[in-house]
Scaffold this active site. Structure first.
Site, PDB file in Angstrom:
ATOM      1  N   GLY A  12       0.227  -0.983  -0.195  1.00  0.00           N
ATOM      2  CA  GLY A  12       0.132   0.087  -0.240  1.00  0.00           C
ATOM      3  C   GLY A  12       0.351   1.369  -0.643  1.00  0.00           C
ATOM      4  N   GLU A  51       4.481   3.713   6.259  1.00  0.00           N
ATOM      5  CA  GLU A  51       3.242   3.204   5.463  1.00  0.00           C
ATOM      6  C   GLU A  51       2.271   4.049   4.950  1.00  0.00           C
ATOM      7  OE1 GLU A  51       1.457   0.436   5.047  1.00  0.00           O
ATOM      8  OE2 GLU A  51       1.416  -0.489   6.934  1.00  0.00           O
ATOM      9  N   ASP A  52       1.183   3.341   4.845  1.00  0.00           N
ATOM     10  CA  ASP A  52       0.072   3.814   4.147  1.00  0.00           C
ATOM     11  C   ASP A  52      -0.779   4.684   5.156  1.00  0.00           C
ATOM     12  OD1 ASP A  52      -0.822   1.110   4.694  1.00  0.00           O
ATOM     13  OD2 ASP A  52      -1.700   0.998   2.672  1.00  0.00           O
ATOM     14  N   ASP A  81      -4.550   2.451  11.660  1.00  0.00           N
ATOM     15  CA  ASP A  81      -6.148   1.947  12.208  1.00  0.00           C
ATOM     16  C   ASP A  81      -6.015   1.496  13.457  1.00  0.00           C
ATOM     17  OD1 ASP A  81      -8.357   1.406  11.409  1.00  0.00           O
ATOM     18  OD2 ASP A  81      -8.443   0.105  10.614  1.00  0.00           O
ATOM     19  N   LYS A  94      -6.116   6.738  11.081  1.00  0.00           N
ATOM     20  CA  LYS A  94      -7.981   6.703  11.566  1.00  0.00           C
ATOM     21  C   LYS A  94      -8.092   6.610  13.077  1.00  0.00           C
ATOM     22  CE  LYS A  94     -10.101   3.425   8.149  1.00  0.00           C
ATOM     23  NZ  LYS A  94     -10.302   2.695   7.701  1.00  0.00           N
ATOM     24  N   PHE A 134     -14.016   3.920   4.810  1.00  0.00           N
ATOM     25  CA  PHE A 134     -12.789   2.783   3.856  1.00  0.00           C
ATOM     26  C   PHE A 134     -12.503   3.274   2.821  1.00  0.00           C
ATOM     27  CE2 PHE A 134     -11.241  -0.719   1.747  1.00  0.00           C
ATOM     28  CZ  PHE A 134     -10.478  -1.601   2.139  1.00  0.00           C
ATOM     29  N   ASP A 168      -6.229  -0.853  -1.067  1.00  0.00           N
ATOM     30  CA  ASP A 168      -6.836  -1.599  -1.897  1.00  0.00           C
ATOM     31  C   ASP A 168      -7.603  -1.597  -1.160  1.00  0.00           C
ATOM     32  OD1 ASP A 168      -5.055  -2.793   0.134  1.00  0.00           O
ATOM     33  OD2 ASP A 168      -6.002  -4.824  -1.336  1.00  0.00           O
ATOM     34  N   ARG A 171      -5.766   0.473  -6.509  1.00  0.00           N
ATOM     35  CA  ARG A 171      -4.772   0.800  -6.048  1.00  0.00           C
ATOM     36  C   ARG A 171      -4.348   2.045  -6.564  1.00  0.00           C
ATOM     37  NH1 ARG A 171      -2.406  -2.345  -1.350  1.00  0.00           N
ATOM     38  NH2 ARG A 171      -2.464  -4.181  -2.204  1.00  0.00           N
TER      39      ARG A 171
HETATM   40  P1  5GP Z   1      -3.896  -1.964  11.641  1.00  0.00           P
HETATM   41  O1  5GP Z   1      -2.536  -2.533  11.853  1.00  0.00           O
HETATM   42  O2  5GP Z   1      -3.157  -0.371  11.957  1.00  0.00           O
HETATM   43  O3  5GP Z   1      -5.207  -1.652  12.118  1.00  0.00           O
HETATM   44  O4  5GP Z   1      -3.771  -1.742   9.930  1.00  0.00           O
HETATM   45  C1  5GP Z   1      -3.281  -0.962   9.277  1.00  0.00           C
HETATM   46  C2  5GP Z   1      -3.146  -1.585   7.818  1.00  0.00           C
HETATM   47  O5  5GP Z   1      -4.851  -2.006   7.825  1.00  0.00           O
HETATM   48  C3  5GP Z   1      -3.045  -0.624   7.081  1.00  0.00           C
HETATM   49  O6  5GP Z   1      -1.470  -1.192   6.360  1.00  0.00           O
HETATM   50  C4  5GP Z   1      -4.045  -1.113   5.320  1.00  0.00           C
HETATM   51  O7  5GP Z   1      -3.504  -2.117   4.164  1.00  0.00           O
HETATM   52  C5  5GP Z   1      -5.238  -1.534   6.090  1.00  0.00           C
HETATM   53  N1  5GP Z   1      -6.094  -0.165   6.873  1.00  0.00           N
HETATM   54  C6  5GP Z   1      -7.084  -0.021   7.163  1.00  0.00           C
HETATM   55  N2  5GP Z   1      -7.883   0.807   6.522  1.00  0.00           N
HETATM   56  C7  5GP Z   1      -7.774   0.619   5.548  1.00  0.00           C
HETATM   57  C8  5GP Z   1      -8.952   1.278   4.777  1.00  0.00           C
HETATM   58  O8  5GP Z   1      -9.483   2.159   5.009  1.00  0.00           O
HETATM   59  N3  5GP Z   1      -7.841   1.010   3.143  1.00  0.00           N
HETATM   60  C9  5GP Z   1      -7.149   0.070   3.384  1.00  0.00           C
HETATM   61  N4  5GP Z   1      -7.588  -0.443   1.749  1.00  0.00           N
HETATM   62  N5  5GP Z   1      -6.879  -0.560   4.256  1.00  0.00           N
HETATM   63  C10 5GP Z   1      -7.027  -0.427   5.059  1.00  0.00           C
END
Ligand code: 5GP
Length: 175
Positions: free
Chosen positions: A45, A99-100, A103, A131, A152, A159, A165
């Site tokens: 991402g 990182e993208d 969350d 987020k 989302f 993606d 993407r």
């Molecule tokens: P975390 O481990 O912080 O919960 O999540 C990180 C990963 O969740 C990110 O690298 C991404 O791949 C995915 N992710 C979280 N929110 C979104 C979103 O709104 N859209 C997409 N496509 N991926 C997300």
């Protein structure tokens, strides 16, 4: 899929993304004056963000890639798996994880803990999107592109089951 794309709204345009990235690059340049940086981009991402960010960075730097997986469908889980590690030594180096999105925080917490064991001189984190309200673990983020609502997002690296993407903007799905 067609249905999903029909409900896609623009959250940030290409121009807004590039403007914000320019500001972040300036901040990074200022913070690392006289230093050399290793950027670790988290596949897949963060590729888009990484490429645009590094083009604006002027200090000496190199790019490495890591891949972790933690996400199935549209729900984060605490299970983070290392799919691709580093093949360089980062001990004593200044490292920036790119990182993208953050969350829940599980992915970046895992990466941070893992990379700390490799004894870098410094370890910071840049994310394009945050987020905040979804956070489960507190992870310090040093550079944030956009703080976003709990929606989302899709496009510019984000993606849905590996697709979309390549959209040049960040969209969100209207429920
Ligand atoms: P975390 O481990 O912080 O919960 O999540 C990180 C990963 O969740 C990110 O690298 C991404 O791949 C995915 N992710 C979280 N929110 C979104 C979103 O709104 N859209 C997409 N496509 N991926 C997300």
């Amino acid at each position: 899929m067609e249905e999903v794309i029909k409900n896609l709204k623009v959250m940030y345009t290409e121009e807004q993304i590039q403007e914000r990235i320019k500001e972040l690059a300036k901040e990074i340049d200022n913070d690392y004056i006289g230093k050399e940086l290793i950027i670790i981009s988290v596949l897949k991402g963060a590729i888009f963000f990484t490429v645009d960010l590094v083009k604006r960075i002027n200090i000496p730097m190199s790019i490495e890639m890591m891949q972790v997986s933690s996400y199935q469908g549209t729900q984060s889980t605490g299970n983070v798996i290392l799919k691709r590690g580093l093949d360089i030594d980062i001990s004593g180096k200044d490292v920036l994880i790119v990182e993208d999105i953050i969350d829940t925080g599980y992915t970046l917490q895992y990466l941070k803990e893992y990379l700390q064991t490799l004894n870098p001189n410094s370890l910071k984190i840049a994310v394009l999107a945050d987020k905040k309200e979804r956070r489960k673990i507190d992870v310090k983020i040093d550079y944030t592109g956009f703080e976003i609502e709990n929606k989302f997002i899709v496009g510019y690296g984000f993606d849905i089951d590996q697709k979309y993407r390549n959209l040049p903007y960040i969209g969100y799905i209207e429920e």
